[in-house]
Design an enzyme around this catalytic site. Structure first.
Site, PDB file in Angstrom:
ATOM      1  N   SER A 121     -13.286  -9.693 -27.968  1.00 18.50           N
ATOM      2  CA  SER A 121     -11.884  -9.517 -28.358  1.00 18.50           C
ATOM      3  C   SER A 121     -11.614  -8.113 -28.851  1.00 18.50           C
ATOM      4  CB  SER A 121     -11.550 -10.457 -29.516  1.00 18.50           C
ATOM      5  OG  SER A 121     -11.762 -11.781 -29.166  1.00 18.50           O
ATOM      6  N   HIS A 142     -11.072 -10.201 -20.728  1.00 21.50           N
ATOM      7  CA  HIS A 142     -10.716 -10.813 -22.006  1.00 21.50           C
ATOM      8  C   HIS A 142      -9.690 -11.924 -21.816  1.00 21.50           C
ATOM      9  CE1 HIS A 142      -8.628 -10.422 -26.142  1.00 21.50           C
ATOM     10  NE2 HIS A 142      -9.617 -11.285 -26.217  1.00 21.50           N
ATOM     11  N   GLU A 154      -6.772  -9.755 -20.269  1.00 19.53           N
ATOM     12  CA  GLU A 154      -6.814  -8.289 -20.351  1.00 19.53           C
ATOM     13  C   GLU A 154      -8.066  -7.815 -19.615  1.00 19.53           C
ATOM     14  OE1 GLU A 154      -4.822  -6.748 -24.469  1.00 19.53           O
ATOM     15  OE2 GLU A 154      -6.690  -7.813 -24.699  1.00 19.53           O
ATOM     16  N   ASN A 192      -4.853  -8.129 -29.407  1.00 20.50           N
ATOM     17  CA  ASN A 192      -5.385  -8.279 -30.770  1.00 20.50           C
ATOM     18  C   ASN A 192      -5.099  -7.081 -31.662  1.00 20.50           C
ATOM     19  OD1 ASN A 192      -6.329 -10.882 -30.551  1.00 20.50           O
ATOM     20  ND2 ASN A 192      -8.186 -10.216 -29.501  1.00 20.50           N
TER      21      ASN A 192
HETATM   22  N1  LIG Z   1     -11.364 -17.543 -30.426  1.00 18.66           N
HETATM   23  C1  LIG Z   1     -10.467 -16.858 -29.773  1.00 18.66           C
HETATM   24  O1  LIG Z   1      -9.242 -17.061 -29.928  1.00 18.66           O
HETATM   25  C2  LIG Z   1     -10.908 -15.810 -28.777  1.00 18.66           C
HETATM   26  C3  LIG Z   1      -9.994 -15.331 -27.839  1.00 18.66           C
HETATM   27  C4  LIG Z   1     -10.421 -14.394 -26.892  1.00 18.66           C
HETATM   28  C5  LIG Z   1     -11.729 -13.935 -26.913  1.00 18.66           C
HETATM   29  N2  LIG Z   1     -12.596 -14.412 -27.849  1.00 18.66           N
HETATM   30  C6  LIG Z   1     -13.980 -13.920 -27.834  1.00 18.66           C
HETATM   31  O2  LIG Z   1     -14.785 -14.856 -27.172  1.00 18.66           O
HETATM   32  C7  LIG Z   1     -16.120 -14.808 -27.701  1.00 18.66           C
HETATM   33  C8  LIG Z   1     -16.523 -16.207 -28.157  1.00 18.66           C
HETATM   34  O3  LIG Z   1     -15.607 -16.661 -29.113  1.00 18.66           O
HETATM   35  P1  LIG Z   1     -15.391 -18.228 -29.392  1.00 18.66           P
HETATM   36  O4  LIG Z   1     -14.067 -18.352 -30.053  1.00 18.66           O
HETATM   37  O5  LIG Z   1     -15.697 -19.020 -28.163  1.00 18.66           O
HETATM   38  O6  LIG Z   1     -16.533 -18.489 -30.482  1.00 18.66           O
HETATM   39  P2  LIG Z   1     -17.320 -19.857 -30.801  1.00 18.66           P
HETATM   40  O7  LIG Z   1     -17.878 -19.672 -32.158  1.00 18.66           O
HETATM   41  O8  LIG Z   1     -16.461 -21.028 -30.497  1.00 18.66           O
HETATM   42  O9  LIG Z   1     -18.504 -19.851 -29.706  1.00 18.66           O
HETATM   43  C9  LIG Z   1     -19.508 -18.882 -29.683  1.00 18.66           C
HETATM   44  C10 LIG Z   1     -20.705 -19.498 -28.975  1.00 18.66           C
HETATM   45  O10 LIG Z   1     -21.677 -18.464 -28.766  1.00 18.66           O
HETATM   46  C11 LIG Z   1     -22.930 -19.053 -28.945  1.00 18.66           C
HETATM   47  N3  LIG Z   1     -23.946 -18.038 -29.172  1.00 18.66           N
HETATM   48  C12 LIG Z   1     -24.201 -17.350 -30.320  1.00 18.66           C
HETATM   49  N4  LIG Z   1     -25.269 -16.556 -30.137  1.00 18.66           N
HETATM   50  C13 LIG Z   1     -25.691 -16.745 -28.862  1.00 18.66           C
HETATM   51  C14 LIG Z   1     -26.770 -16.241 -28.097  1.00 18.66           C
HETATM   52  N5  LIG Z   1     -27.627 -15.349 -28.601  1.00 18.66           N
HETATM   53  N6  LIG Z   1     -26.911 -16.664 -26.826  1.00 18.66           N
HETATM   54  C15 LIG Z   1     -26.061 -17.567 -26.305  1.00 18.66           C
HETATM   55  N7  LIG Z   1     -25.021 -18.096 -26.976  1.00 18.66           N
HETATM   56  C16 LIG Z   1     -24.852 -17.691 -28.248  1.00 18.66           C
HETATM   57  C17 LIG Z   1     -22.745 -19.991 -30.122  1.00 18.66           C
HETATM   58  O11 LIG Z   1     -23.794 -20.940 -30.185  1.00 18.66           O
HETATM   59  C18 LIG Z   1     -21.384 -20.602 -29.816  1.00 18.66           C
HETATM   60  O12 LIG Z   1     -21.490 -21.793 -29.055  1.00 18.66           O
HETATM   61  C19 LIG Z   1     -16.079 -13.766 -28.824  1.00 18.66           C
HETATM   62  O13 LIG Z   1     -16.504 -12.519 -28.319  1.00 18.66           O
HETATM   63  C20 LIG Z   1     -14.621 -13.731 -29.203  1.00 18.66           C
HETATM   64  O14 LIG Z   1     -14.215 -12.533 -29.789  1.00 18.66           O
HETATM   65  C21 LIG Z   1     -12.224 -15.356 -28.770  1.00 18.66           C
END
Ligand SMILES: NC(=O)c1ccc[n+]([C@@H]2O[C@H](COP(=O)([O-])OP(=O)(O)OC[C@H]3O[C@@H](n4cnc5c(N)ncnc54)[C@H](O)[C@@H]3O)[C@@H](O)[C@H]2O)c1
Length: 293
Positions: A121, A142, A154, A192
């Site tokens: 993000s 993204h 994005e 963001n």
């Molecule tokens: N939450 C949002 O609104 C949003 C929106 C757009 C982008 N993002 C981005 O997406 C990504 C994930 O966010 P999310 O909201 O799904 O988080 P989340 O906490 O729901 O999921 C993250 C996952 O990554 C896994 N993980 C952690 N370390 C790991 C590793 N070494 N190998 C494999 N898997 C691993 C965790 O076990 C977890 O299941 C981030 O980079 C975040 O910035 C989030």
């Protein structure tokens, strides 16, 4: 110049990774889903199953499309399982060290022509690309949350991203039915950069006692016509993700206006990360969400 993508690997089966796997499979790609444990992968698969079923019951997709999509998603318990994939999208936790470690473990087995993307993000695409063996074939794709519903993606090029990588990624985004907005590689890109300071300000408004959780959310829903209040949205995004993005903005742009609110830090330290842990600015453990302040 567009390379054909057949197999899409997704690293991280959380709320975003499971959504990316969902829309990729619905678009007909073979999908490999990886996380740190079989349990996490299964939880991601359960989320996808529930969401596909819901879409089918609402008539947005057919039962057959739902079944076909599920059949295309396979667990990939080891990073090596993604070695032959054409596009791998990293969507693990918003932590640069975690992402770098994943790339260093994945790259040696990933075929050289594969495109590696990140769903970060906020973190610099150029810096993440430089930690891989393929900066030319590295890009930010993204997605927005929730992935099956939100239309925007994005696309963010790093300094070295080749045209072929960009065009292939653009074609992938179109095939999963999303609209591209191209952003330059600056902290938190566009959505963001604008959204998170607003959420952080809402948390300061709470911290300074200007309004309660409910009052702030009602004010922005009814007074600014936002579909959900900023504190409810923060819970939805995940407070750990919100904090990471504010830290990237604060450090990356060296401007005190991005200072993360201490109350946000406190919630994250408590492990109250929002919906995903059942508690954040609201408590989701009962029938209806109850404000925690
Ligand atoms: N939450 C949002 O609104 C949003 C929106 C757009 C982008 N993002 C981005 O997406 C990504 C994930 O966010 P999310 O909201 O799904 O988080 P989340 O906490 O729901 O999921 C993250 C996952 O990554 C896994 N993980 C952690 N370390 C790991 C590793 N070494 N190998 C494999 N898997 C691993 C965790 O076990 C977890 O299941 C981030 O980079 C975040 O910035 C989030």
């Amino acid at each position: 110049m567009v390379v054909e993508i057949k197999k899409v690997g997704v690293i991280g089966a959380g709320q975003m990774g499971s959504g990316i796997a969902h829309v990729s499979a619905l678009a007909g790609y073979e999908v490999g889903l990886h996380d740190i444990s079989q349990e996490r992968i299964e939880s991601g698969l359960a989320t996808i199953t529930g969401n596909l079923n819901r879409q089918a019951s609402k008539g947005q997709i057919t039962q057959e499309q739902s079944r076909a999509a599920l059949a295309l998603i396979k667990a990939a318990p080891q990073l090596d399982d993604l070695a032959e994939f054409d596009l791998v999208i990293e969507s693990a936790s918003e932590n640069e060290q975690v992402k770098r470690k994943i790339f260093s473990q994945l790259c040696p087995s990933l075929k050289p022509e594969a495109i590696l993307a990140t769903n970060t993000s906020s973190i610099s695409i150029t810096r993440l690309a430089a930690s891989t063996d393929r900066p030319e074939r590295f890009i930010g794709i993204h997605f927005m949350n929730p992935v099956p519903i939100m239309e925007l993606v994005e696309l963010v090029r790093g300094i070295a991203t080749e045209d072929e990588t960009f065009e292939t990624s653009k074609a992938f985004v179109a095939r999963v039915g999303k609209t591209v907005a191209v952003a330059e590689d600056f902290p938190a890109f566009m959505v963001n950069r604008i959204l998170l300071p607003m959420i952080n300000e809402a948390i300061y408004t709470l911290y300074e006692g200007v309004g309660s959780v409910e009052a702030i959310d009602t004010a922005m829903r009814l007074g600014a016509n936002h579909p959900m209040g900023p504190l409810q949205l923060a819970d939805f995004i995940g407070l750990d993700t919100c904090l990471s993005i504010m830290q990237v903005l604060y450090e990356g742009l060296a401007d005190s206006k991005y200072r993360p609110c201490p109350l946000l830090v406190k919630y994250v330290e408590a492990g109250w990360l929002g919906r995903k842990t059942q508690r954040g600015f609201y408590d989701y453990r009962g029938e209806t969400p109850v404000p925690t302040r």
